[in-house]
Design a protein around this motif. Structure first.
Motif, PDB file in Angstrom:
ATOM      1  N   CYS A 156       0.832  -1.208   0.000  1.00  0.00           N
ATOM      2  CA  CYS A 156       0.000   0.000   0.000  1.00  0.00           C
ATOM      3  C   CYS A 156       0.865   1.257   0.000  1.00  0.00           C
ATOM      4  CB  CYS A 156      -0.925  -0.001   1.212  1.00  0.00           C
ATOM      5  SG  CYS A 156      -2.263  -1.217   1.109  1.00  0.00           S
ATOM      6  N   ARG A 157       1.922   1.264   0.801  1.00  0.00           N
ATOM      7  CA  ARG A 157       2.772   2.451   0.855  1.00  0.00           C
ATOM      8  C   ARG A 157       3.498   2.666  -0.477  1.00  0.00           C
ATOM      9  NH1 ARG A 157       4.680   6.341   3.840  1.00  0.00           N
ATOM     10  NH2 ARG A 157       6.829   7.085   3.562  1.00  0.00           N
ATOM     11  N   ALA A 158       3.975   1.587  -1.097  1.00  0.00           N
ATOM     12  CA  ALA A 158       4.656   1.713  -2.389  1.00  0.00           C
ATOM     13  C   ALA A 158       3.720   2.331  -3.428  1.00  0.00           C
ATOM     14  CB  ALA A 158       5.150   0.348  -2.855  1.00  0.00           C
ATOM     15  N   ARG A 159       2.500   1.858  -3.499  1.00  0.00           N
ATOM     16  CA  ARG A 159       1.559   2.372  -4.486  1.00  0.00           C
ATOM     17  C   ARG A 159       1.174   3.821  -4.196  1.00  0.00           C
ATOM     18  NH1 ARG A 159      -2.207  -2.266  -6.917  1.00  0.00           N
ATOM     19  NH2 ARG A 159      -0.729  -3.983  -6.904  1.00  0.00           N
ATOM     20  N   ALA A 166      14.750  16.029  -5.636  1.00  0.00           N
ATOM     21  CA  ALA A 166      15.339  15.101  -4.664  1.00  0.00           C
ATOM     22  C   ALA A 166      14.255  14.369  -3.883  1.00  0.00           C
ATOM     23  CB  ALA A 166      16.261  15.859  -3.714  1.00  0.00           C
ATOM     24  N   ARG A 167      13.218  15.103  -3.476  1.00  0.00           N
ATOM     25  CA  ARG A 167      12.128  14.469  -2.741  1.00  0.00           C
ATOM     26  C   ARG A 167      11.423  13.427  -3.611  1.00  0.00           C
ATOM     27  NH1 ARG A 167       9.176  18.650  -2.089  1.00  0.00           N
ATOM     28  NH2 ARG A 167       7.532  18.224  -3.591  1.00  0.00           N
ATOM     29  N   LEU A 168      11.228  13.772  -4.868  1.00  0.00           N
ATOM     30  CA  LEU A 168      10.558  12.867  -5.792  1.00  0.00           C
ATOM     31  C   LEU A 168      11.370  11.584  -5.982  1.00  0.00           C
ATOM     32  CD1 LEU A 168       7.883  13.535  -7.321  1.00  0.00           C
ATOM     33  CD2 LEU A 168       9.275  13.869  -9.347  1.00  0.00           C
ATOM     34  N   GLN A 169      12.673  11.752  -6.183  1.00  0.00           N
ATOM     35  CA  GLN A 169      13.536  10.583  -6.360  1.00  0.00           C
ATOM     36  C   GLN A 169      13.526   9.694  -5.122  1.00  0.00           C
ATOM     37  OE1 GLN A 169      17.294  12.344  -7.350  1.00  0.00           O
ATOM     38  NE2 GLN A 169      16.624  12.991  -9.413  1.00  0.00           N
ATOM     39  N   ALA A 170      13.482  10.318  -3.942  1.00  0.00           N
ATOM     40  CA  ALA A 170      13.454   9.532  -2.697  1.00  0.00           C
ATOM     41  C   ALA A 170      12.158   8.738  -2.597  1.00  0.00           C
ATOM     42  CB  ALA A 170      13.615  10.465  -1.491  1.00  0.00           C
ATOM     43  N   TRP A 171      11.025   9.378  -2.944  1.00  0.00           N
ATOM     44  CA  TRP A 171       9.746   8.658  -2.910  1.00  0.00           C
ATOM     45  C   TRP A 171       9.778   7.435  -3.827  1.00  0.00           C
ATOM     46  CZ3 TRP A 171       6.012  13.423  -3.731  1.00  0.00           C
ATOM     47  CH2 TRP A 171       5.869  14.108  -2.515  1.00  0.00           C
ATOM     48  N   LEU A 172      10.244   7.645  -5.030  1.00  0.00           N
ATOM     49  CA  LEU A 172      10.206   6.556  -6.012  1.00  0.00           C
ATOM     50  C   LEU A 172      11.204   5.444  -5.670  1.00  0.00           C
ATOM     51  CD1 LEU A 172       9.796   8.687  -9.262  1.00  0.00           C
ATOM     52  CD2 LEU A 172       8.059   7.269  -8.152  1.00  0.00           C
ATOM     53  N   ALA A 173      12.375   5.816  -5.152  1.00  0.00           N
ATOM     54  CA  ALA A 173      13.348   4.797  -4.741  1.00  0.00           C
ATOM     55  C   ALA A 173      12.777   3.958  -3.606  1.00  0.00           C
ATOM     56  CB  ALA A 173      14.650   5.463  -4.319  1.00  0.00           C
ATOM     57  N   GLU A 174      12.151   4.621  -2.626  1.00  0.00           N
ATOM     58  CA  GLU A 174      11.538   3.876  -1.526  1.00  0.00           C
ATOM     59  C   GLU A 174      10.411   2.980  -2.037  1.00  0.00           C
ATOM     60  OE1 GLU A 174       9.044   4.546   2.648  1.00  0.00           O
ATOM     61  OE2 GLU A 174       9.731   6.294   1.501  1.00  0.00           O
TER      62      GLU A 174
END
Length: 956
Positions: free
Chosen positions: A702-705, A729-737
């Protein structure tokens, strides 16, 4: 540019080329098909008189005879190869259709589309085929006997012996008989004919015993009268089958009158003409002796107190007689044997029956009474006036209000009204009788309102009720058939009334909780009662086979109720059981949706879409079930969207259920974030994305989606700003996580989505396009592994966008064209929009302005048709630059003013690349018109609404 489907600015195309030499002039059909006396087709350049196979020729004929309708593929299979296994027939039809298209649409000649085909049906492009058989009938209707006679150059398709061709051949020959006989009244001079025959015909005209009289005109039945007239002459038992109010009795009366006025012996006749004709009303008859007595009374014969049949047979022996038995339905099961005995004892007796149920007697020829021809949903005044249903309404309305007329202000409402009444003649007459109190638009509103409105509105009393109380209102019409049903059949209708649209056998069996076979048999019986609409459809999604020997019922047809019948049933059936059936329908919908995974394709969902929408509209009744249904079909909503009112219903259901199940709430918020953004509601989309993250908690999937969706909204809103600012940077962190979490829990769908958004974030000025394409290739592979072809094709399109920057332009163009064609064939509207946008971008970059504009028009039309708001934002953005380059500055500036305003209001600020496009359009228009005029045009465009902008783009 790399994006989600419909998430980039480009356009759509349909190349239109000049007509080849010899092609028809505008307004004429591209191909003229001759069927009378020979089979051939000509386009003014070439003539086709030899065809690769009988099936190719027969398919051309079938389409030419009915060029304005969509022909269901199953119907064509059965016509061309009767009894063939459906899968085999479908494969044959694909091959035959491909062959026919290659003959009518020669390769290398653009802009000559003749046939349109999708997974469900085949139809003729408007105006592409002309047909002499149709022109012959049109000449007859227009009162042009000389022209009709000239067109009839022989029997239909000589040398072809298919059953349907034979029937059509007889029908057309019957229409031609009066022309062949001599003068306009259909009779040769008596002196030129056999005198005894003339005396017989004179007797026939005088021996038609009293018929019901009508003070009103009949509409839209000319061809039906001719067909039944022909059948009555060649078959000894013909049954007009249809629901109450469908015009069976009126049609029978018209047939008898036509026989009485025009009957004569053709030169090759093998049976004598009818010496007498009699009309017998069976309304008051419930047993066989009552029927025989009624026949005797109608023929002015004495009726014995006991068995009247021997006296009837003795009196009629040797007489060629036509008997019309009206309203036989209540005698089915009680008097068929008696009628069969009469037919056996009287070899020259012919019987025409009207009934809501088939009689089932050997040799019975069934003729379904079709609803009146309806106008298209978007018909203009002329198109509405040409409809038989509208013509009937106007004629009857003038009886109620002499100043009523069809005009620009009311034609759309009248068209909508007759469509709401499904073209049923009685329903239309009853509605027309109300014009003294209600305008047509008011009636449309009433009919679309509360339950019971159809029945209350479609009623009349007093002298207007006529002599037959059953026809005083739709309630009496339906009640007449209802009382003939047993309790299981009535409950089946109650279950069907819970469906908003048509239903499959499997769905009804599930809702009733009964085995498939008895439900299928009961449906077959109800169809015989004329209480159902039987609709040919794709095989049931669950692959249900035919049950209980009911030919073609299960899996090959769907069943529905017209609205007055639905309301009648719901008013009569116990409310508690209706509620139970409704909940069972909700459970079936969820089970059915889950059974489709992973292939939730538009073709599978389309037949059930109205039912699914109705279930979601009632989401508050069963919140958890509705939310799970929406999630089970999320890949379909990705393709075809969900109406805004249903999004609101899901939000209400989510508010009721959110505290009970966090994972379900997170998934539902994530879905609504997507749907709301695509519909142009960015603030609500952001709120749902944040709520999805909050509800996800420690659930990795759920968190990934939710992280991917949050990133997607930010990128889709203003990708250029995100890539250039600190948000990157924030966007890249969200997508990497998100990718790490999805890999850890094995959620391949979340991985595919994360990889895609990482590619989107990495694209832009100075991007490493090889690396971007590698991310997209990984996402594509995951979608393929999940069995989702639509998403896999979407990532392939994104890869092709990378190929442009990698210097592989020809490959990219071929890919976009392949993806667009595949999406169109599979009914993937979003895939088609995205492909068209990509293709437009490439054509514009290559300075192919005219081709790019054609693509843009196609894309705008598709987005408008499907109301894909996000796609429409892109599709309307593309044309202004092309129009400015083509020196159409006024249209360019108006559209630019609208597109920029629409985007900022719906989706957020314009990015740097968009502002560069805007400056280029402004500069080009100012150079052509001057700054003041350019600004005025901008202001005009910014003030337009969406329909005006779409209309401007389509005609520019």
């Amino acid at each position: 540019m790399v994006s989600d489907p419909s998430s980039h600015r480009a356009a759509r195309a349909s190349p239109v080329a000049a007509q080849p030499n010899g092609a028809p002039t505008p307004g004429e059909p591209r191909w003229q098909v001759r069927l009378l006396g020979a089979l051939e087709a000509s386009d003014g350049v070439q003539r086709l008189d030899r065809f690769p196979s009988r099936a190719v020729a027969a398919l051309l004929a079938r389409l030419a005879l009915a060029p304005d309708r969509a022909h269901a593929r199953e119907e064509l299979v059965e016509l061309l190869w009767p009894g063939v296994e459906l899968a085999v027939g479908r494969n044959r039809l694909r091959q035959v259709l491909s062959t026919l298209k290659s003959l009518l649409e020669p390769a290398g000649v653009p802009g000559v589309a003749v046939l349109q085909a999708d997974r469900l049906s085949v139809r003729v492009v408007a105006g592409a085929l002309g047909c002499d058989a149709l022109q012959f009938e049109q000449a007859l209707r227009a009162g042009q006997p000389d022209r009709a006679a000239a067109l009839y150059r022989g029997e239909l398709m000589p040398g072809y012996f298919d059953e349907w061709i034979h029937d059509e051949r007889q029908r057309l020959a019957a229409l031609h008989e009066p022309l062949d006989a001599g003068p306009i009244d259909g009779r040769a001079p008596v002196a030129a004919r056999d005198a005894p025959l003339a005396r017989v015909e004179a007797a026939v005209a005088a021996a038609v015993l009293p018929l019901p009289s009508y003070l009103t005109r009949l509409f839209g039945a000319d061809m039906a009268v001719a067909r039944v007239r022909s059948l009555v002459r060649t078959h000894r038992l013909v049954t007009l089958l249809g629901p109450g109010g469908s015009g069976k009795t009126r049609l029978a009366v018209e047939v008898v009158q036509a026989l009485g006025e025009r009957l004569h012996w053709p030169a090759d006749a093998v049976a004598p003409a009818f010496a007498r004709a009699a009309f017998v009303s069976l309304v008051a008859c419930e047993r066989a002796p009552q029927m025989v007595a009624a026949i005797a009374r109608a023929l002015l014969l004495p009726a014995d107190a006991g068995d009247a049949r021997p006296g009837l047979v003795a009196a009629l022996a040797g007489q060629p007689l036509l008997l019309v038995l009206d309203n036989f339905e209540q005698l089915v099961g009680a008097a068929e044997a008696e009628l069969a005995a009469l037919l056996s004892a009287l070899p020259q007796l012919h019987v025409l029956v009207t009934s809501r149920r088939a009689l089932g007697i050997d040799g019975e020829a069934l003729v379904g009474t079709e609803p009146l021809a309806l106008p298209p949903a978007d018909a203009d005044l002329a198109g509405a006036a040409a409809s038989a249903a509208v013509a009937l309404f106007v004629d009857r309305a003038r009886n109620a209000r002499t100043d009523f007329h069809l005009g620009p202000r009311n034609h759309a409402a009248v068209a909508a009204l007759v469509r709401a009444l499904h073209g049923m003649p009685l329903a239309i007459e009853l509605a027309a009788s109300r014009v003294r109190s209600f305008a047509p638009a008011e009636m449309v509103g009433l009919l679309s309102g509360q339950d019971g409105a159809h029945l209350a509105l479609l009623a009349r009393s007093g002298p207007r009720a006529g002599h037959d109380a059953r026809h005083a209102s739709m309630t009496q019409v339906i009640a007449w058939s209802w009382r003939l049903l047993d309790a299981p059949a009535q409950r089946l209708l109650a279950a069907l009334s819970c469906f908003a649209g048509d239903a499959s056998v499997a769905a009804l069996a599930a809702v009733l909780g009964e085995p498939l076979a008895p439900v299928a048999a009961r449906l077959d019986d109800l169809a015989g009662h004329s209480l159902l609409r039987v609709v040919a459809a794709e095989a049931d999604a669950a692959g249900v086979a035919s049950a209980a020997g009911v030919a073609g019922v299960a899996g090959a047809a769907r069943f529905g109720l017209v609205e007055p019948v639905r309301e009648f049933v719901r008013a009569r059936w116990p409310a508690a059981d209706l509620a139970a059936l409704q909940l069972a329908l909700h459970r079936w919908a969820l089970d059915w949706a889950r059974s489709l995974a992973p292939a939730v394709t538009p073709a599978l969902v389309a037949p059930e879409l109205r039912n699914l929408h109705a279930v979601l509209a009632a989401a508050e009744q069963a919140p958890a079930s509705a939310l799970r249904l929406a999630l089970a079909l999320r890949s379909y909503w990705d393709t075809d969207g969900l109406p805004a009112e249903l999004q609101a219903a899901l939000e209400a259901a989510l508010a009721l259920h959110e505290s009970h199940e966090a994972a379900l709430a997170s998934e539902a918020h994530e879905l609504l974030a997507y749907l709301r953004f695509e519909a142009g509601f960015k603030p609500q989309a952001l709120a749902h994305a944040e709520a999805a993250l909050a509800a996800a908690g420690s659930d990795d999937s759920c968190r990934a989606r939710a992280l991917v969706r949050r990133a997607w909204i930010e990128l889709a809103s203003d990708r250029d700003a995100v890539q250039a600012g600190t948000a990157a940077a924030r966007l890249q962190a969200w997508l990497a996580e998100a990718l790490q979490l999805a890999q850890r829990c094995g959620d391949r769908e979340a991985q595919a989505r994360a990889l895609h958004q990482m590619a989107v974030a990495a694209s832009g000025a100075g991007a490493d396009w090889a690396a971007v394409e590698a991310l997209l290739a990984q996402s594509q592979a995951l979608w393929l592994a999940l069995g989702d072809r639509h998403k896999a094709f979407a990532r392939l399109r994104n890869r092709a966008q990378c190929w442009i920057s990698l210097g592989r332009r020809d490959e990219a163009r071929a890919c976009f064209e392949l993806c667009e064609r595949t999406a169109r064939e599979e009914g993937d509207a979003v895939g088609q929009i995205d492909s068209l946008l990509s293709l437009s971008t490439l054509l514009t970059a290559d300075r192919e302005w005219a081709a790019a504009l054609d693509i843009d028009r196609r894309c705008v039309a598709l987005c408008w048709q499907r109301w894909h708001r996000h796609g429409l934002g892109y599709a309307l953005w593309n044309p202004p630059l092309v129009l400015a380059r083509l020196r159409r500055p006024e249209a360019a500036m108006r559209l630019m003013g609208f597109a920029a305003t629409f985007w900022e209001v719906s989706f957020g600020p314009l990015g740097p690349a968009d502002r560069r496009t805007l400056r280029r359009v402004r500069a080009l228009v100012r150079a052509q018109l001057g700054a003041a005029r350019a600004q005025a045009l901008w202001d005009e465009g910014a003030a337009m609404d969406v329909p005006q902008a779409v209309a401007l783009a389509l005609r520019a």
